[in-house]
Write an enzyme that holds these catalytic residues in place. Structure first.
Site, PDB file in Angstrom:
ATOM      1  N   CYS A 191      -4.690   2.313  -3.705  1.00  0.00           N
ATOM      2  CA  CYS A 191      -3.448   2.877  -3.142  1.00  0.00           C
ATOM      3  C   CYS A 191      -2.281   1.914  -3.309  1.00  0.00           C
ATOM      4  O   CYS A 191      -1.455   1.760  -2.400  1.00  0.00           O
ATOM      5  CB  CYS A 191      -3.612   3.247  -1.671  1.00  0.00           C
ATOM      6  SG  CYS A 191      -4.832   4.518  -1.418  1.00  0.00           S
ATOM      7  N   GLN A 208      -4.305  -5.253   7.024  1.00  0.00           N
ATOM      8  CA  GLN A 208      -5.284  -6.251   6.560  1.00  0.00           C
ATOM      9  C   GLN A 208      -5.208  -7.553   7.343  1.00  0.00           C
ATOM     10  O   GLN A 208      -6.161  -8.327   7.333  1.00  0.00           O
ATOM     11  CB  GLN A 208      -5.066  -6.552   5.063  1.00  0.00           C
ATOM     12  CG  GLN A 208      -5.253  -5.356   4.148  1.00  0.00           C
ATOM     13  CD  GLN A 208      -6.685  -4.827   4.124  1.00  0.00           C
ATOM     14  OE1 GLN A 208      -7.633  -5.523   4.500  1.00  0.00           O
ATOM     15  NE2 GLN A 208      -6.846  -3.590   3.692  1.00  0.00           N
ATOM     16  N   LYS A 266     -10.480  -0.951  10.448  1.00  0.00           N
ATOM     17  CA  LYS A 266     -10.647  -2.151   9.611  1.00  0.00           C
ATOM     18  C   LYS A 266     -10.965  -3.376  10.465  1.00  0.00           C
ATOM     19  O   LYS A 266     -11.129  -4.473   9.955  1.00  0.00           O
ATOM     20  CB  LYS A 266      -9.373  -2.411   8.806  1.00  0.00           C
ATOM     21  CG  LYS A 266      -9.066  -1.322   7.774  1.00  0.00           C
ATOM     22  CD  LYS A 266      -7.849  -1.698   6.974  1.00  0.00           C
ATOM     23  CE  LYS A 266      -7.200  -0.523   6.278  1.00  0.00           C
ATOM     24  NZ  LYS A 266      -7.921  -0.081   5.086  1.00  0.00           N
ATOM     25  N   HIS A 297       0.879  -1.183   0.000  1.00  0.00           N
ATOM     26  CA  HIS A 297       0.000   0.000   0.000  1.00  0.00           C
ATOM     27  C   HIS A 297       0.914   1.230   0.000  1.00  0.00           C
ATOM     28  O   HIS A 297       2.035   1.172   0.513  1.00  0.00           O
ATOM     29  CB  HIS A 297      -0.828  -0.044   1.286  1.00  0.00           C
ATOM     30  CG  HIS A 297      -1.904   0.983   1.381  1.00  0.00           C
ATOM     31  ND1 HIS A 297      -1.658   2.286   1.770  1.00  0.00           N
ATOM     32  CD2 HIS A 297      -3.239   0.911   1.160  1.00  0.00           C
ATOM     33  CE1 HIS A 297      -2.795   2.953   1.790  1.00  0.00           C
ATOM     34  NE2 HIS A 297      -3.778   2.154   1.420  1.00  0.00           N
ATOM     35  N   ASP A 357       3.222  -4.541   7.909  1.00  0.00           N
ATOM     36  CA  ASP A 357       2.022  -3.736   7.759  1.00  0.00           C
ATOM     37  C   ASP A 357       0.845  -4.678   7.998  1.00  0.00           C
ATOM     38  O   ASP A 357       0.519  -5.508   7.146  1.00  0.00           O
ATOM     39  CB  ASP A 357       2.004  -3.133   6.350  1.00  0.00           C
ATOM     40  CG  ASP A 357       0.694  -2.418   6.049  1.00  0.00           C
ATOM     41  OD1 ASP A 357      -0.272  -2.573   6.820  1.00  0.00           O
ATOM     42  OD2 ASP A 357       0.638  -1.713   5.025  1.00  0.00           O
TER      43      ASP A 357
HETATM   44  N1  7TS Z   1      -1.675  -0.794   4.543  1.00  0.00           N
HETATM   45  C1  7TS Z   1      -2.584  -1.609   3.971  1.00  0.00           C
HETATM   46  C2  7TS Z   1      -2.188  -2.998   3.582  1.00  0.00           C
HETATM   47  C3  7TS Z   1      -3.871  -1.128   3.773  1.00  0.00           C
HETATM   48  O1  7TS Z   1      -4.781  -1.934   3.219  1.00  0.00           O
HETATM   49  C4  7TS Z   1      -4.212   0.189   4.163  1.00  0.00           C
HETATM   50  C5  7TS Z   1      -5.562   0.767   3.887  1.00  0.00           C
HETATM   51  C6  7TS Z   1      -3.237   0.958   4.783  1.00  0.00           C
HETATM   52  C7  7TS Z   1      -1.969   0.452   4.947  1.00  0.00           C
HETATM   53  C8  7TS Z   1      -3.522   2.334   5.299  1.00  0.00           C
HETATM   54  O2  7TS Z   1      -4.402   2.264   6.357  1.00  0.00           O
HETATM   55  P1  7TS Z   1      -4.976   3.600   7.050  1.00  0.00           P
HETATM   56  O3  7TS Z   1      -5.996   3.107   7.997  1.00  0.00           O
HETATM   57  O4  7TS Z   1      -3.838   4.293   7.694  1.00  0.00           O
HETATM   58  O5  7TS Z   1      -5.560   4.404   5.918  1.00  0.00           O
HETATM   59  N2  7TS Z   1      -6.214   0.189   2.783  1.00  0.00           N
HETATM   60  C9  7TS Z   1      -7.290   0.667   2.161  1.00  0.00           C
HETATM   61  C10 7TS Z   1      -7.851   0.011   1.087  1.00  0.00           C
HETATM   62  O6  7TS Z   1      -7.416  -1.044   0.595  1.00  0.00           O
HETATM   63  N3  7TS Z   1      -8.923   0.697   0.652  1.00  0.00           N
HETATM   64  O7  7TS Z   1      -9.057   1.791   1.428  1.00  0.00           O
HETATM   65  C11 7TS Z   1      -8.045   1.784   2.378  1.00  0.00           C
END
Ligand code: 7TS
Length: 422
Positions: free
Chosen positions: A379, A216, A239, A135, A213
């Site tokens: 992303c 997920q 999430k 990401h 990371d």
């Molecule tokens: N890393 C991964 C693997 C992610 O899926 C996401 C968010 C992030 C980092 C960033 O997370 P945040 O909570 O700091 O924004 N992924 C997604 C997605 O797949 N669609 O919207 C957000």
């Protein structure tokens, strides 16, 4: 915990999905007069009433600032806030609750490590390794810190066959200059689960650190940082049934102790004079300013809820849905699915493209049928480039999704195909 082992354990209690669904007010609603089929969980999950009520109750009757009041409300808020930290620490198998730093989410957690650890530890000639399927949150902070320090960012290419990580290739890439390996634990596009224990084994030979990371993975599979042996783990509350604006960085105590503060302000200091300041102990050194108290307490409630279900059961449910989705989606001729076919090495994130329909058009048609999916680059633009596409459609599942919802998804895709072929 090895997710591969867990799903073979037949004594895992099955989720009572009907009961789970009743806990989520939004699942009782309709979209465009159709029952909501929410398949955008990789972007953000829905929230159970238990979490919503906990936050509501906190703001209604228990709110005050933390760590600074001698009055009852402040002490009570502090206690709940710190209890939430302990719950999260237990949930991911951390040795100490002060190894949990509250952040706004995964993005801020990775930025914290990149800047605080990176500025202190990186120099010209040093190497950070990430992969092609990260990401942007696990790419851009490293690019920025490499620019500041002169370190080099290299990427691990994916296996050309099933787009998994090629750990032999990782072994070849490692040199004594490799300082950090920062990889996604589960891809938000392909669903691929990384064998972190193997990555840690390789890293240890080499003296490099490992950041995972977990945006997920933490919501969907049992994750135990001590068993995995990783150095840092970043994840987001929203999430995993919790509120937005709260997330965590787990860091090994010795590493966090050595890192300078990321931001300055209230709460993160021990003493301040006009010429210099000294830092508070962990975890507060990294938590400048009034924190997201309700967010932390809400995330603590989300952890309670997930633990009540049992993460082994959560993973087993995902495994069942994944197997079903792979065969159901494969029956649609025009669909190509990206990522591994084996449900044991993937989570419930399915990216796919339709031969005749642009992902955004597909997303819109599905929305009109009450099916919420995501379309776009997720992303993960370098991964899109590797897949040779600009965007994909993506359906992602969680504890409240059912096989019949996957049937509805497939029926909606088929009907969109018929509409667009006219
Ligand atoms: N890393 C991964 C693997 C992610 O899926 C996401 C968010 C992030 C980092 C960033 O997370 P945040 O909570 O700091 O924004 N992924 C997604 C997605 O797949 N669609 O919207 C957000």
């Amino acid at each position: 915990m090895d997710s591969h082992k867990s799903i073979q354990n037949l004594s895992i209690p099955e989720l009572d999905v009907d009961a789970v669904r009743k806990d989520f007010p939004i699942l009782q609603t309709t979209i465009h007069d159709k029952p909501l089929i929410y398949l955008d969980n990789a972007a953000s999950s829905q929230k159970p009433e238990f979490v919503i009520k906990t936050i509501n109750n906190y703001y209604s009757y228990e709110h005050s600032n933390v760590h600074r009041g001698i009055h009852h409300l402040s002490q009570q808020a502090t206690q709940q806030y710190e209890q939430a930290r302990e719950k999260v620490a237990n949930f991911i198998g951390a040795n100490h609750s002060h190894e949990i730093i509250w952040t706004r989410g995964t993005t801020e957690a990775i930025n914290l490590v990149a800047y605080s650890w990176g500025q202190n530890n990186l120099k010209q000639g040093d190497v950070i390794i990430i992969s092609t399927c990260e990401h942007h949150s696990n790419i851009v902070p490293w690019q920025l810190i490499c620019e500041l320090t002169g370190a080099t960012l290299r990427h691990l290419p994916l296996d050309s066959h099933d787009k998994s990580f090629n750990l032999n290739k990782l072994a070849e890439m490692l040199t004594p200059n490799t300082r950090m390996i920062a990889l996604t634990h589960m891809s938000n596009v392909l669903g691929t689960i990384t064998d972190l224990s193997k990555v840690v084994e390789l890293a240890r030979h080499n003296g490099s650190l490992v950041l995972a990371d977990g945006a997920q993975s933490v919501p969907h599979i049992p994750v135990n940082v001590a068993e995995l042996g990783i150095d840092f783990l970043a994840f987001s509350g929203h999430k995993m049934l919790g509120p937005t604006g709260i997330g965590c960085l787990y860091g090994r105590e010795e590493l966090l102790e050595d890192m300078p503060p990321y931001q300055g302000g209230g709460d993160m200091i021990e003493t301040v004079t006009m010429s210099q300041s000294t830092w508070n102990q962990l975890p507060y050194k990294f938590e400048a300013g009034t924190p997201n108290i309700a967010g932390a307490i809400g995330l603590g409630a989300a952890v309670d809820y997930l633990e009540h279900l049992g993460m082994e059961s959560v993973r087993a449910h995902s495994h069942k849905l994944n197997s079903y989705a792979i065969s159901a989606l494969s029956e649609i001729d025009q669909i190509s699915i990206y990522g591994p076919r084996n449900p044991s090495v993937r989570g419930g994130v399915f990216s796919f493209n339709h031969a005749d329909i642009h992902p955004h058009d597909l997303g819109q048609v599905l929305d009109s049928k009450g099916v919420a999916i995501r379309a776009g680059h997720h992303c993960a633009q370098p991964l899109m480039a590797e897949l040779g596409v600009g965007s994909t459609a993506r359906a992602s599942f969680y504890i409240y999704n059912t096989q019949s919802e996957i049937d509805e998804l497939c029926a909606a895709i088929k009907s969109a195909g018929e509409f667009f072929s006219k």
